[in-house]
Design an enzyme around this catalytic site. Structure first.
Site, PDB file in Angstrom:
ATOM      1  N   GLN A 136       0.827  -1.200   0.000  1.00  0.00           N
ATOM      2  CA  GLN A 136       0.000   0.000   0.000  1.00  0.00           C
ATOM      3  C   GLN A 136       0.870   1.261   0.000  1.00  0.00           C
ATOM      4  O   GLN A 136       0.380   2.353  -0.218  1.00  0.00           O
ATOM      5  CB  GLN A 136      -0.898   0.026   1.246  1.00  0.00           C
ATOM      6  CG  GLN A 136      -1.963  -1.046   1.270  1.00  0.00           C
ATOM      7  CD  GLN A 136      -2.704  -1.103   2.593  1.00  0.00           C
ATOM      8  OE1 GLN A 136      -2.730  -2.140   3.245  1.00  0.00           O
ATOM      9  NE2 GLN A 136      -3.317   0.001   3.022  1.00  0.00           N
ATOM     10  N   PHE A 155      -6.083  -3.978   3.184  1.00  0.00           N
ATOM     11  CA  PHE A 155      -6.837  -3.777   4.427  1.00  0.00           C
ATOM     12  C   PHE A 155      -5.974  -3.222   5.552  1.00  0.00           C
ATOM     13  O   PHE A 155      -6.300  -3.386   6.726  1.00  0.00           O
ATOM     14  CB  PHE A 155      -7.519  -5.092   4.864  1.00  0.00           C
ATOM     15  CG  PHE A 155      -8.408  -5.665   3.801  1.00  0.00           C
ATOM     16  CD1 PHE A 155      -9.571  -5.004   3.410  1.00  0.00           C
ATOM     17  CD2 PHE A 155      -8.080  -6.850   3.162  1.00  0.00           C
ATOM     18  CE1 PHE A 155     -10.388  -5.512   2.403  1.00  0.00           C
ATOM     19  CE2 PHE A 155      -8.891  -7.362   2.149  1.00  0.00           C
ATOM     20  CZ  PHE A 155     -10.040  -6.693   1.776  1.00  0.00           C
ATOM     21  N   GLU A 165       0.287  -1.627   4.623  1.00  0.00           N
ATOM     22  CA  GLU A 165       0.684  -0.217   4.747  1.00  0.00           C
ATOM     23  C   GLU A 165       2.142  -0.146   5.174  1.00  0.00           C
ATOM     24  O   GLU A 165       2.908   0.663   4.669  1.00  0.00           O
ATOM     25  CB  GLU A 165      -0.214   0.504   5.775  1.00  0.00           C
ATOM     26  CG  GLU A 165       0.203   1.969   5.962  1.00  0.00           C
ATOM     27  CD  GLU A 165      -0.733   2.791   6.829  1.00  0.00           C
ATOM     28  OE1 GLU A 165      -1.883   2.371   7.064  1.00  0.00           O
ATOM     29  OE2 GLU A 165      -0.310   3.880   7.266  1.00  0.00           O
ATOM     30  N   ARG A 205      -5.413   7.065  16.947  1.00  0.00           N
ATOM     31  CA  ARG A 205      -6.761   7.047  16.382  1.00  0.00           C
ATOM     32  C   ARG A 205      -7.757   6.419  17.373  1.00  0.00           C
ATOM     33  O   ARG A 205      -8.936   6.757  17.376  1.00  0.00           O
ATOM     34  CB  ARG A 205      -6.802   6.357  15.019  1.00  0.00           C
ATOM     35  CG  ARG A 205      -7.991   6.786  14.188  1.00  0.00           C
ATOM     36  CD  ARG A 205      -7.971   6.197  12.795  1.00  0.00           C
ATOM     37  NE  ARG A 205      -7.423   7.079  11.784  1.00  0.00           N
ATOM     38  CZ  ARG A 205      -8.093   8.073  11.196  1.00  0.00           C
ATOM     39  NH1 ARG A 205      -9.337   8.344  11.518  1.00  0.00           N
ATOM     40  NH2 ARG A 205      -7.512   8.825  10.277  1.00  0.00           N
ATOM     41  N   ARG A 216      -8.079  -1.776   8.651  1.00  0.00           N
ATOM     42  CA  ARG A 216      -9.313  -1.020   8.400  1.00  0.00           C
ATOM     43  C   ARG A 216      -9.946  -0.452   9.679  1.00  0.00           C
ATOM     44  O   ARG A 216     -10.453  -1.199  10.515  1.00  0.00           O
ATOM     45  CB  ARG A 216     -10.310  -1.931   7.694  1.00  0.00           C
ATOM     46  CG  ARG A 216     -11.283  -1.219   6.777  1.00  0.00           C
ATOM     47  CD  ARG A 216     -12.037  -2.249   5.992  1.00  0.00           C
ATOM     48  NE  ARG A 216     -12.785  -1.643   4.901  1.00  0.00           N
ATOM     49  CZ  ARG A 216     -13.393  -2.335   3.942  1.00  0.00           C
ATOM     50  NH1 ARG A 216     -13.345  -3.650   3.956  1.00  0.00           N
ATOM     51  NH2 ARG A 216     -14.052  -1.733   2.976  1.00  0.00           N
ATOM     52  N   PHE A 239      -8.112   1.349  11.794  1.00  0.00           N
ATOM     53  CA  PHE A 239      -6.854   1.863  12.350  1.00  0.00           C
ATOM     54  C   PHE A 239      -6.966   2.284  13.819  1.00  0.00           C
ATOM     55  O   PHE A 239      -6.623   3.390  14.193  1.00  0.00           O
ATOM     56  CB  PHE A 239      -6.415   3.055  11.479  1.00  0.00           C
ATOM     57  CG  PHE A 239      -4.948   3.340  11.470  1.00  0.00           C
ATOM     58  CD1 PHE A 239      -4.059   2.517  10.795  1.00  0.00           C
ATOM     59  CD2 PHE A 239      -4.429   4.456  12.114  1.00  0.00           C
ATOM     60  CE1 PHE A 239      -2.701   2.795  10.766  1.00  0.00           C
ATOM     61  CE2 PHE A 239      -3.068   4.749  12.091  1.00  0.00           C
ATOM     62  CZ  PHE A 239      -2.200   3.917  11.408  1.00  0.00           C
ATOM     63  N   THR A 259      -4.008  11.144  10.675  1.00  0.00           N
ATOM     64  CA  THR A 259      -3.914  11.966  11.888  1.00  0.00           C
ATOM     65  C   THR A 259      -2.555  12.664  11.956  1.00  0.00           C
ATOM     66  O   THR A 259      -2.397  13.621  12.675  1.00  0.00           O
ATOM     67  CB  THR A 259      -4.135  11.105  13.142  1.00  0.00           C
ATOM     68  OG1 THR A 259      -3.213  10.021  13.121  1.00  0.00           O
ATOM     69  CG2 THR A 259      -5.553  10.549  13.160  1.00  0.00           C
ATOM     70  N   ALA A 282      -6.010   5.307   5.417  1.00  0.00           N
ATOM     71  CA  ALA A 282      -6.815   6.331   6.070  1.00  0.00           C
ATOM     72  C   ALA A 282      -8.055   6.702   5.239  1.00  0.00           C
ATOM     73  O   ALA A 282      -8.620   7.791   5.409  1.00  0.00           O
ATOM     74  CB  ALA A 282      -5.981   7.569   6.401  1.00  0.00           C
ATOM     75  N   GLU A 298     -13.139   2.876   5.196  1.00  0.00           N
ATOM     76  CA  GLU A 298     -13.107   2.301   6.533  1.00  0.00           C
ATOM     77  C   GLU A 298     -14.396   2.435   7.346  1.00  0.00           C
ATOM     78  O   GLU A 298     -14.763   1.498   8.073  1.00  0.00           O
ATOM     79  CB  GLU A 298     -11.956   2.916   7.339  1.00  0.00           C
ATOM     80  CG  GLU A 298     -10.579   2.539   6.828  1.00  0.00           C
ATOM     81  CD  GLU A 298      -9.500   3.418   7.421  1.00  0.00           C
ATOM     82  OE1 GLU A 298      -9.422   4.604   7.038  1.00  0.00           O
ATOM     83  OE2 GLU A 298      -8.759   2.935   8.295  1.00  0.00           O
TER      84      GLU A 298
HETATM   85  N1  MTE Z   1     -11.410  -2.565  -0.109  1.00  0.00           N
HETATM   86  C1  MTE Z   1     -10.845  -3.616  -0.754  1.00  0.00           C
HETATM   87  N2  MTE Z   1     -11.566  -4.248  -1.693  1.00  0.00           N
HETATM   88  N3  MTE Z   1      -9.578  -4.035  -0.469  1.00  0.00           N
HETATM   89  C2  MTE Z   1      -8.823  -3.419   0.505  1.00  0.00           C
HETATM   90  O1  MTE Z   1      -7.678  -3.815   0.750  1.00  0.00           O
HETATM   91  N4  MTE Z   1      -8.732  -1.629   2.210  1.00  0.00           N
HETATM   92  C3  MTE Z   1      -9.514  -0.770   3.088  1.00  0.00           C
HETATM   93  C4  MTE Z   1     -10.540   0.027   2.295  1.00  0.00           C
HETATM   94  N5  MTE Z   1     -11.285  -0.839   1.436  1.00  0.00           N
HETATM   95  C5  MTE Z   1      -9.408  -2.307   1.211  1.00  0.00           C
HETATM   96  C6  MTE Z   1     -10.714  -1.908   0.843  1.00  0.00           C
HETATM   97  C7  MTE Z   1      -8.702   0.167   3.846  1.00  0.00           C
HETATM   98  S1  MTE Z   1      -7.965  -0.368   5.263  1.00  0.00           S
HETATM   99  C8  MTE Z   1      -8.550   1.467   3.466  1.00  0.00           C
HETATM  100  S2  MTE Z   1      -7.669   2.547   4.404  1.00  0.00           S
HETATM  101  C9  MTE Z   1      -9.143   1.981   2.228  1.00  0.00           C
HETATM  102  O2  MTE Z   1      -9.837   0.982   1.513  1.00  0.00           O
HETATM  103  C10 MTE Z   1      -8.033   2.574   1.375  1.00  0.00           C
HETATM  104  O3  MTE Z   1      -8.454   2.977   0.129  1.00  0.00           O
HETATM  105  P1  MTE Z   1      -9.135   4.409  -0.144  1.00  0.00           P
HETATM  106  O4  MTE Z   1      -8.307   5.432   0.559  1.00  0.00           O
HETATM  107  O5  MTE Z   1      -9.074   4.532  -1.607  1.00  0.00           O
HETATM  108  O6  MTE Z   1     -10.511   4.325   0.410  1.00  0.00           O
HETATM  109  N1  HPA Z   2      -4.817   6.117   9.166  1.00  0.00           N
HETATM  110  C1  HPA Z   2      -4.259   5.129   8.463  1.00  0.00           C
HETATM  111  N2  HPA Z   2      -2.979   4.988   8.305  1.00  0.00           N
HETATM  112  C2  HPA Z   2      -2.184   5.872   8.896  1.00  0.00           C
HETATM  113  C3  HPA Z   2      -2.680   6.924   9.642  1.00  0.00           C
HETATM  114  C4  HPA Z   2      -4.081   7.062   9.781  1.00  0.00           C
HETATM  115  O1  HPA Z   2      -4.591   7.969  10.433  1.00  0.00           O
HETATM  116  N3  HPA Z   2      -1.641   7.622  10.108  1.00  0.00           N
HETATM  117  C5  HPA Z   2      -0.548   6.987   9.651  1.00  0.00           C
HETATM  118  N4  HPA Z   2      -0.864   5.937   8.919  1.00  0.00           N
HETATM  119 MO1  MOS Z   3      -6.332   1.396   5.974  1.00  0.00          MO
HETATM  120  S1  MOS Z   3      -6.128   0.504   7.832  1.00  0.00           S
HETATM  121  O1  MOS Z   3      -5.876   2.961   6.645  1.00  0.00           O
HETATM  122  O2  MOS Z   3      -4.935   0.810   5.212  1.00  0.00           O
END
Ligand code: MTE
Ligand code: HPA
Ligand code: MOS
Length: 751
Positions: A191, A222, A226, A304, A336, A338, A433, A502, A706
């Site tokens: 990620q 998920f 990261e 968080r 997800r 966090f 954050t 995030a 999330e």
């Molecule tokens: N959806 C799918 N299909 N696969 C993933 O790995 N990760 C989740 C969410 N939805 C995820 C998902 C998490 S932890 C986050 S932080 C967000 O997607 C990140 O993507 P976005 O910032 O584009 O929403």
């Molecule tokens: N969310 C998800 N990932 C992160 C954050 C947060 O607030 N800060 C640092 N990594």
């Molecule tokens: Mo999502 S836990 O911020 O990758």
């Protein structure tokens, strides 16, 4: 509109790390990992492994050319264990061989002598020993001590949540290939391409401009990728550097489950004080976070937890304290939500506790205390709140009283099957954050045939971020989506990226893309103005592949405009930078305005519990969700449904279990249960919040990744309510998630 990847996904044509054709001469890595959770590493004997068939090299810490360190926030995580081991599964040596099988076969022949040290798996024990990764963190608003003194009702207790395995379908992995002049190209399932680049540079000693990281897409992250994709990229890079050959490592499922961290388990103490009218006047919570053996992202996750300790409620007096506890488990990491879900579970437990004792419904307390416009969050931000509107609109649509009454009536005539209902409001802050992380860049090229290529720092992992970014470009240029192509996330094209996390990737990278496209459009309009004889560029717009003047389609089409602009030597490319405006946070006062906005929602969850067997089913999850205005309802509904099911899994059946020796017992899909299609509720209903409010999201389309996971928390309390209907209060259940069928049964029949 469908996710752009749908077609290639269902045809099996989407490319993941393991699908990348390997270069001739590629070697395969495999890790020998610690069999003990804590101990002094006295002796490693690789000699038999070295003689094993097809083995090119065995690498231990001493062999590294760069630094043996991958810790991001705190340098406390060696790539390979040196003198001590701190968790079962910690990498000790890398075996590099001609094939995957030969590498794994050889790894089994390595032997080690480890002098055992005490194994700590409980965060409260770690805290009592003073083994904290960072000093405790605290949020304070008002004066809790004084407020408790004036409360009509005060309840105290303990609440805890378990870990959660990410179970991305694609396991962790990387592939390192040499580039000219000593450089490396790394393919990684990450990620955070820049995080991988930094880690690779650290362990190889290369400067960042020598390392290219490329990510096509992930089969899920998920949060698990990261930070924790770094190790495998570092391992491949080091092995490639030392063998002078390309090296690949794609983890097997059980290696991945054993060696990587998960959602942080938490144990917490709470104290809640209410007045006569059920207003929450004071709240105290102390969180013990099980961080695992090294820091990873734990401090940020811990923060968080504090930010979301009061969920969607306004509490005038609060003290929340959080301890980041070092234990001998694999380092736990982003997942997800966090840390937010873990914080929310505790206040929901406190509310349920109060409701059960006072003989009222938890929903009465919840509704009464929802945060309103102008209320202050414990961290100083003033709410622009839709908590109450999501509640009201959900109630109007689904009729909470009727659903409750249906359950009550069912329970009155059913002996062993009991229905339970729970409401679950959610308020989740959008932005990293850590303020500096809220920036992104996009590189847009318009080619002379009119087609458009976009590269950003966002990583596609199934959440549809590429589709949304393509929509942004298509919208600004007035083109069909087929004219836009998203390219891999690559550190040569986009530098210094924040991880895709995030829930902010579409906002940050989408906004940067919007800016880049608008700059190009502005330059094109200067040409178009002359060609269509408009008085000013303001008269012009783009739609359906044509230039419009005062809204009327002209004869000037997009392709002609682009080619004319090119012949006039107009720049058809742009690299734009976006930084979220107006956010800040000061940890010295623990106050600020950390979030661009909040996402609100209210869900109602209904379950049926078989109180003879302990089994249950989630019948429905119905929510009113704050999308702002969704730019892609298909993708967003997918995110909500997926998030809900993942949240239900965490609260019900997913039980990460380490024994006292720190060994993961739930180390395969036979012992770790995740929701399958049969555990998905029959009904998931999603009602979009009706709102005219403006926000800082891309095209007003709020982040969605999330927040929906936390609707799943309602399932815990719905099951609890069903069990209480059966025991009629004869058993006091602990607040201890997940509420597995075993725990339901043992809870009811404990005596
Ligand atoms: N959806 C799918 N299909 N696969 C993933 O790995 N990760 C989740 C969410 N939805 C995820 C998902 C998490 S932890 C986050 S932080 C967000 O997607 C990140 O993507 P976005 O910032 O584009 O929403
Ligand atoms: N969310 C998800 N990932 C992160 C954050 C947060 O607030 N800060 C640092 N990594
Ligand atoms: Mo999502 S836990 O911020 O990758």
């Amino acid at each position: 509109m469908k996710n752009l990847d749908s077609r290639s996904h269902v045809r099996g044509e989407s490319v993941y790390l393991d699908d990348i054709p390997v270069v001739r001469g590629t070697l395969y890595a495999c890790v020998f990992d610690s069999p003990a959770a804590h101990g002094r590493l006295v002796f490693i004997n690789p000699s038999e492994a070295e003689r094993s068939e097809g083995v090119e090299k065995i690498i231990t810490a001493q062999d590294l050319i760069g630094e043996n360190q991958i810790g991001g926030i705190i340098p406390d995580e060696p790539l390979l264990a040196e003198s001590e081991v701190h968790f079962q599964g910690q990498p000790i040596a890398i075996v590099v061989a001609e094939t995957e099988e030969l590498a794994r076969k050889a790894a089994k022949k390595i032997t080690v002598e480890i002098e055992a040290l005490p194994v700590i798996t409980d965060p409260r024990v770690a805290a009592a020993n003073g083994d904290l990764i960072i000093p405790p963190k605290k949020f304070v608003l008002g004066n809790t001590a004084a407020a408790f003194a004036n409360c009509q009702h005060v309840f105290e207790g303990r609440a805890g949540t378990g870990g959660q395995e990410h179970l991305y379908i694609e396991t962790q992995g990387a592939y390192a290939v040499h580039a000219e002049n000593g450089g490396l190209k790394i393919y990684s399932s990450t990620q955070g391409p820049t995080a991988v680049q930094r880690a690779v540079c650290r362990v190889t000693g290369l400067p960042m401009h020598q390392v290219e990281v490329d990510v096509q897409r992930l089969g899920g992250g998920f949060g698990g990728k990261e930070d924790q994709a770094n190790a495998w990229a570092g391992i491949c890079a080091v092995a490639a550097q030392l063998t002078k050959r390309p090296v690949k490592y794609a983890l097997h499922r059980m290696e991945d489950m054993r060696m990587t961290g998960k959602r942080h388990p938490y144990s917490a103490d709470y104290k809640i004080g209410l007045d006569r009218d059920l207003n929450i006047v004071a709240y105290e919570a102390t969180f013990y976070q099980n961080a695992g053996a090294s820091c990873d992202l734990s401090p940020a996750v811990l923060e968080r937890t504090l930010f979301h300790a009061t969920n969607a409620y306004y509490v005038p007096n609060i003290t929340a304290t959080a301890y980041c506890c070092r234990t001998n488990l694999p380092p736990n990491t982003a997942f997800r939500g966090f840390g937010g879900p873990q914080g929310m579970f505790v206040i929901e437990s406190a509310i349920a506790h109060a409701a059960e004792r006072l003989g009222v419904r938890a929903s009465d307390i919840q509704q009464k205390n929802l945060i309103d416009d102008g209320d202050e969050f414990p961290y100083g931000q003033i709410a622009e709140s839709d908590a109450r509107t999501t509640w009201t609109q959900a109630d109007a649509k689904y009729d909470f009283t009727r659903l409750q009454k249906e359950a009550d009536e069912f329970n009155a005539s059913s002996k062993y099957l009991k229905k339970g209902v729970a409401t679950m409001p959610v308020c989740f802050g959008i932005s990293f954050t850590k303020t500096p992380m809220n920036q992104a860049r996009s590189l847009v090229h318009v080619y002379t045939d009119g087609s458009v290529a976009v590269s950003t720092g966002a990583v596609e992992m199934g959440q549809g971020v590429n589709t949304k970014i393509a929509q942004v470009a298509a919208e600004v240029f007035g083109l069909p989506i087929e004219m836009v192509r998203l390219h891999t996330t690559n550190t040569l094209r986009i530098a210094n990226t924040s991880p895709t996390a995030a829930s902010a990737a579409a906002d940050l990278n989408g906004k940067a893309t919007q800016m880049a496209c608008e700059s190009i459009r502005e330059r094109l309009f200067e040409i178009a103005q002359r060609l269509v004889e408009a008085e000013s560029p303001e008269q012009l717009s783009l739609a359906d592949g044509y230039v419009r003047r005062n809204g009327e389609r002209t004869s000037l089409d997009w392709q002609t405009l682009v080619m004319d602009a090119h012949l006039e030597r107009v720049n058809l490319s742009e690299h734009a930078h976006y930084a979220t405006p107006g956010i800040n946070f000061d940890w010295s006062t623990a106050k600020g305005h950390p979030f661009a906005y909040h996402v609100y929602g209210t869900a109602i969850v209904g379950v049926t519990v078989d109180c003879l067997r302990g089994r249950y089913e989630v019948d429905y999850v119905k929510c009113c969700h704050d999308f702002g205005s969704s730019m892609n309802t298909a993708v967003d509904h997918g995110q909500i449904e997926g998030g809900i099911v993942q949240g239900l899994g965490w609260m019900t059946m997913e039980e990460v279990f380490y024994d006292e020796e720190g060994r993961l017992r739930s180390n395969a899909l036979s012992t770790y249960k995740v929701p399958d299609i049969y555990s998905v509720p029959e009904t998931i209903e999603i009602l979009p919040l009706q709102t005219d409010r403006k926000n800082l999201a891309v095209f007003n389309s709020k982040a969605v990744g999330e927040p929906p996971l936390m609707y799943g928390i309602g399932a815990y309390f719905a099951i609890r309510n069903a069990v209480n209907a059966f025991t009629k209060g004869g058993v006091v259940l602990p607040f201890d998630a997940p509420f597995t069928p075993e725990k339901v049964l043992m809870g009811i029949y404990e005596k």
